[in-house]
Structure formats: C-alpha cells, structure tokens
Design an enzyme around this catalytic site. Structure first.
Site, PDB file in Angstrom:
ATOM      1  CE  LYS A  39      -3.674  -2.257   1.992  1.00  0.00           C
ATOM      2  NZ  LYS A  39      -4.908  -3.112   3.586  1.00  0.00           N
ATOM      3  CD  GLN A  87      -3.483  -4.779   6.265  1.00  0.00           C
ATOM      4  OE1 GLN A  87      -3.487  -3.562   5.800  1.00  0.00           O
ATOM      5  NE2 GLN A  87      -4.191  -5.182   6.036  1.00  0.00           N
ATOM      6  CG  ASP A 118      -9.624   0.117   5.503  1.00  0.00           C
ATOM      7  OD1 ASP A 118      -9.096  -0.560   3.737  1.00  0.00           O
ATOM      8  OD2 ASP A 118      -8.497  -0.307   6.471  1.00  0.00           O
TER       9      ASP A 118
HETATM   10  N1  GUN Z   1      -6.533  -7.287   6.312  1.00  0.00           N
HETATM   11  C1  GUN Z   1      -7.274  -7.659   5.242  1.00  0.00           C
HETATM   12  N2  GUN Z   1      -8.229  -7.319   4.435  1.00  0.00           N
HETATM   13  C2  GUN Z   1      -8.100  -5.346   4.701  1.00  0.00           C
HETATM   14  C3  GUN Z   1      -8.591  -4.076   3.942  1.00  0.00           C
HETATM   15  O1  GUN Z   1      -8.728  -4.679   3.019  1.00  0.00           O
HETATM   16  N3  GUN Z   1      -7.827  -3.472   4.563  1.00  0.00           N
HETATM   17  C4  GUN Z   1      -7.845  -3.193   5.969  1.00  0.00           C
HETATM   18  N4  GUN Z   1      -7.532  -2.379   7.355  1.00  0.00           N
HETATM   19  N5  GUN Z   1      -7.259  -4.727   6.592  1.00  0.00           N
HETATM   20  C5  GUN Z   1      -7.068  -5.369   6.129  1.00  0.00           C
END
Ligand code: GUN
Length: 292
Positions: free
Chosen positions: A52, A96, A119
């Site tokens: 990211k 995350q 998100d």
């Molecule tokens: N863990 C697995 N997929 C995601 C996501 O799309 N966003 C976040 N913040 N954590 C995750």
C-alpha cells in the site's frame, strides 16, 4: 478462457490516479495523504501494508506508516486514530486487520472519522453502501468491480454466487453485485459455513466470487461450464520447496477449474492488485471531499 489479469487492470487505474495527482500538484495544492496503522508483526499484514505504501509513492500520494507494538491498549490505539482524525494533512486512515485479540475491531473501526474511512468498514460507510449512496467501498469488492469493468464482464441478469459473508469482502460484494448499477444487477446468493448444499448452488453460478479463505476449496465439479470465477483467496500454504517456505494459494483449485470457465482471476496477480487500486481510488476520493 480469459485470464482476468490484475496487473493489467490495476495498472490502468493506477496510471489514471497518477495523472490526476500530477495535475493536483501542478496547481500547487496539498498532496493527498494516506495513514496506515500496522500493529504487531504479522507477516501477511506487513506485506500488504508495504505494498500500500509503495503504491502511494508511485502515484504521488504522501503516506505515513505508524507501527505499534501488539501489546498496545485499545485506548492508546484509539488515541492514535483520534490524532489522525484531527490532522488536516491526512485524508485517509486505515488500520490493518486482523488486530490483536485484546482489541475490539468494531471499536477501532468506529473510532475512524467516516470522512477518512478509506477502507469503507465504518457503519456509516456500510449503511451508505447498502442504500446505494456515494461512499467508500471496501477496497477488495471495489477492486473486483473495477476488474469487471476493465474486462467488460456482463453481470446484468446473471446469477452470482458469493462464497463468504465477511464484512471485508463477501457481504459488501453481494450488495454491489445486486445493486442497480453498471456491473451490478445480478441475482445474488451468499453462501457460508452453514450452507448445506454449497456445491449445488455454486454449480448454478454464472459468476462465482470465492472469498472464504480456504486454499483451493472450489473444485472443478462445483463450477458451471463458462462461469466467470473471481478468486479472493490468499492463503499461505507451507511448501519447503518454495523460496519463502510457503506458496500463496487462492480459494479456487485453479488448474482444474480454469479450463471450465469463460474468465478467471489468477492468484497471485488477480484480485490482490485490484484491492490496492480500490484503496488508492478511495484515498483520492477522500482528499477531494475533504479539500472542498
Ligand atoms: N486485512 C485484510 N484485508 C484488509 C483490508 O482491506 N483492509 C484492512 N485494513 N485490513 C485488511
């Protein structure tokens, strides 16, 4: 059989974002900025967050990575989020997942200002999604919609079978595919761990979205000839012959399923890359809304 290549589809999205950010910078405006919070040292989470941040750099976004120890208290984590909520230089905030067991995921998600919820996990964002209002769409379902659009996959009137009902993928995916919008208008069946006749239902799917998190769960005998198969799985399976000691497996037994399909996403190189593209689009969207 068409391979729905995430490298190609995500490249198109990323390049468009890059151009837009160049334009923003030319006008002398502030740069869009994403803040990511990573707790502990879960290997998979480390990889995702690193990707990211790397994509932020590539597009020209600013990014801040906040690393916290896995014994941090819920209150301390919420205090960090509150600081980011109040920081005018930050457009998007993501924490995350998964979180350490002693921290409530729901409390953390609710602590994020919905205007910065890139998100799309906050109940305000989910509520808007359900009602068809503009909002942040969770990155993976968003990425899948961008993939369907890129390859112009017909969805209208089709039967989509979504396997998995998570807040991150299955549930929002089912809402998007059933919505009255381009690349929606499907009849959607959501299958989960209590679905007794899952194989029969899958066999009826014109589109299958496998998002249950079990390596190679979907076998050839569960897939109708000519179906479109979207594989969201990214399970690490131990393999001593692999350089890293593991291989990434999707939720679909690709080698046996692919020949039956009209289109399928590979793993890796499919949905994972689109998730990043979705998140990056959400970050620019947050910036534009806040900048007004
Ligand atoms: N863990 C697995 N997929 C995601 C996501 O799309 N966003 C976040 N913040 N954590 C995750």
């Amino acid at each position: 059989m068409l391979i729905l290549d995430g490298k190609i589809a995500s490249r198109a999205v990323i390049d468009t974002l890059k151009t837009e950010v160049e334009q923003i910078k030319l006008t002398g405006k502030r740069t869009p900025h994403l803040a990511a919070i990573l707790i502990g040292n879960n290997g998979a989470s480390e990889t995702y967050v690193a990707s990211k941040v790397k994509h932020c750099d590539e597009i020209g976004f600013g990014s801040t990575l906040i690393r916290l120890a896995d014994n941090i208290s819920e209150a301390e984590l919420i205090a960090t989020i509150t600081e980011l909520n109040n920081n005018d230089a930050i457009d998007g905030i993501l924490v995350q997942l998964p979180l350490p067991k002693h921290i409530s995921e729901q409390n953390i998600i609710m602590a994020i200002n919905p205007a910065k919820d890139v998100d799309g996990f906050h109940p305000v964002s989910v509520g808007k999604l359900v009602q068809g209002l503009p909002t942040f769409i969770p990155a993976t379902p968003y990425g899948i919609m961008l993939m369907l659009e890129h390859f112009n996959i017909t969805t209208k009137g089709k039967h989509a079978v979504v396997i998995g009902r998570s807040n991150i993928v299955g549930r929002p995916m089912s809402i998007l595919l059933s919505s009255n919008q381009p690349y929606g208008n499907c009849t959607v069946t959501v299958c989960h761990s209590h679905t007794p006749n899952l194989n029969e239902i899958c066999l009826q799917g014109d589109i299958i979205v496998a998002a249950l998190g079990r390596a190679e769960f979907v076998k050839a005998n569960m897939v109708k000839e000519g179906a479109v198969v979207i594989d969201v799985g990214i399970t690490r399976v131990e393999d001593p012959t692999a350089k890293k000691g593991y291989r990434i497996k999707g939720d679909v037994a690709y080698n046996e399923v692919a020949p039956r399909t009209s289109a399928i996403t590979p793993v890796p190189g499919g949905v994972g890359l689109m998730t990043i593209a979705g998140l990056m689009k959400n970050t620019l969207q947050a910036y534009k809304a806040i900048g007004k």
